[in-house]
Design a protein around this motif. Structure first.
Motif, short mmCIF file in Angstrom:
data_model
loop_
_atom_site.label_atom_id
_atom_site.label_comp_id
_atom_site.label_asym_id
_atom_site.label_seq_id
_atom_site.Cartn_x
_atom_site.Cartn_y
_atom_site.Cartn_z
N SER A 1 -11.36 -40.38 3.01
CA SER A 1 -12.71 -40.88 3.23
C SER A 1 -13.51 -39.87 4.03
CB SER A 1 -12.65 -42.20 3.99
OG SER A 1 -13.92 -42.73 4.19
N PRO A 2 -14.68 -39.55 3.64
CA PRO A 2 -15.37 -39.99 2.43
C PRO A 2 -14.85 -39.23 1.21
CG PRO A 2 -16.77 -38.48 3.62
CD PRO A 2 -15.53 -38.68 4.46
N LEU A 3 -15.03 -39.82 0.05
CA LEU A 3 -14.63 -39.17 -1.19
C LEU A 3 -15.67 -38.12 -1.57
CD1 LEU A 3 -13.59 -42.27 -3.32
CD2 LEU A 3 -12.11 -40.72 -2.05
N GLY A 4 -15.21 -36.98 -2.02
CA GLY A 4 -16.12 -35.94 -2.47
C GLY A 4 -16.77 -36.31 -3.80
N GLU A 5 -17.94 -35.78 -4.04
CA GLU A 5 -18.67 -36.08 -5.28
C GLU A 5 -17.87 -35.66 -6.51
OE1 GLU A 5 -21.37 -37.95 -5.72
OE2 GLU A 5 -21.20 -38.31 -3.56
N ASP A 6 -17.17 -34.51 -6.45
CA ASP A 6 -16.35 -34.07 -7.58
C ASP A 6 -15.26 -35.09 -7.89
OD1 ASP A 6 -17.83 -31.77 -7.89
OD2 ASP A 6 -16.40 -30.49 -6.83
N PHE A 7 -14.63 -35.61 -6.85
CA PHE A 7 -13.56 -36.59 -7.05
C PHE A 7 -14.12 -37.90 -7.61
CE2 PHE A 7 -10.44 -39.79 -5.52
CZ PHE A 7 -9.35 -39.33 -6.25
N LYS A 8 -15.28 -38.32 -7.14
CA LYS A 8 -15.92 -39.53 -7.68
C LYS A 8 -16.21 -39.36 -9.17
CE LYS A 8 -18.24 -41.25 -3.57
NZ LYS A 8 -19.56 -41.59 -3.00
N ARG A 9 -16.72 -38.19 -9.55
CA ARG A 9 -16.99 -37.92 -10.97
C ARG A 9 -15.70 -37.96 -11.79
NH1 ARG A 9 -20.92 -34.59 -8.85
NH2 ARG A 9 -19.62 -32.74 -8.91
N ASP B 1 -12.73 -41.49 -15.91
CA ASP B 1 -11.67 -42.40 -16.37
C ASP B 1 -12.06 -43.87 -16.20
OD1 ASP B 1 -9.87 -40.54 -17.32
OD2 ASP B 1 -8.86 -40.32 -15.40
N SER B 2 -13.35 -44.12 -16.04
CA SER B 2 -13.89 -45.49 -15.89
C SER B 2 -13.38 -46.20 -14.64
CB SER B 2 -13.59 -46.33 -17.14
OG SER B 2 -14.20 -45.74 -18.26
N VAL B 3 -13.11 -45.43 -13.58
CA VAL B 3 -12.76 -46.00 -12.28
C VAL B 3 -13.97 -45.79 -11.39
CG1 VAL B 3 -11.23 -45.84 -10.28
CG2 VAL B 3 -10.32 -45.44 -12.58
N PHE B 4 -14.55 -46.87 -10.89
CA PHE B 4 -15.77 -46.78 -10.13
C PHE B 4 -15.54 -47.20 -8.69
CE2 PHE B 4 -16.89 -47.29 -14.54
CZ PHE B 4 -17.77 -46.25 -14.73
N VAL B 5 -16.11 -46.45 -7.77
CA VAL B 5 -16.04 -46.76 -6.34
C VAL B 5 -17.32 -47.55 -6.00
CG1 VAL B 5 -15.96 -45.77 -4.01
CG2 VAL B 5 -14.77 -44.64 -5.90
N PRO B 6 -17.17 -48.80 -5.57
CA PRO B 6 -18.36 -49.61 -5.28
C PRO B 6 -19.20 -49.03 -4.16
CG PRO B 6 -16.37 -50.96 -5.33
CD PRO B 6 -15.94 -49.53 -5.36
N GLU B 7 -20.51 -49.16 -4.28
CA GLU B 7 -21.42 -48.71 -3.23
C GLU B 7 -21.06 -49.39 -1.92
OE1 GLU B 7 -23.95 -46.48 -3.25
OE2 GLU B 7 -23.40 -45.99 -5.33
N GLY B 8 -21.00 -48.63 -0.83
CA GLY B 8 -20.71 -49.18 0.49
C GLY B 8 -19.24 -49.34 0.80
#
Length: 64
Positions: free
Chosen positions: A41-49, A54-61
């Motif tokens: 934490s926090p997750l990097g933008e590259d890792f979020k992409r 793979d259709s895994v989404f990190v919820p806002e907040g």
């Protein structure tokens, strides 16, 4: 907490039931039998992409 709805067939997906799957909820009880884990934490933008690809989404907040 019941995991079955009134008809006895389908799990109830209440907010409490769903939140029980959070790492922070179950890990303290199962530390001895769980692999060593690290929270990133926090997750990097590259890792979020990468996750979103793979259709895994990190919820806002969720990283707060």
């Amino acid at each position: 907490m019941s995991t079955v709805n009134d008809d006895g067939k389908v799990p109830s997906l209440t907010p409490d039931y769903t939140l029980a799957f959070q790492f922070s909820d179950w890990y303290p009880s199962f530390t001895r039998v769980s692999p060593k884990s690290t929270i990133i934490s926090p997750l990097g933008e590259d890792f979020k992409r990468y996750l979103e690809y793979d259709s895994v989404f990190v919820p806002e907040g969720s990283e707060a």
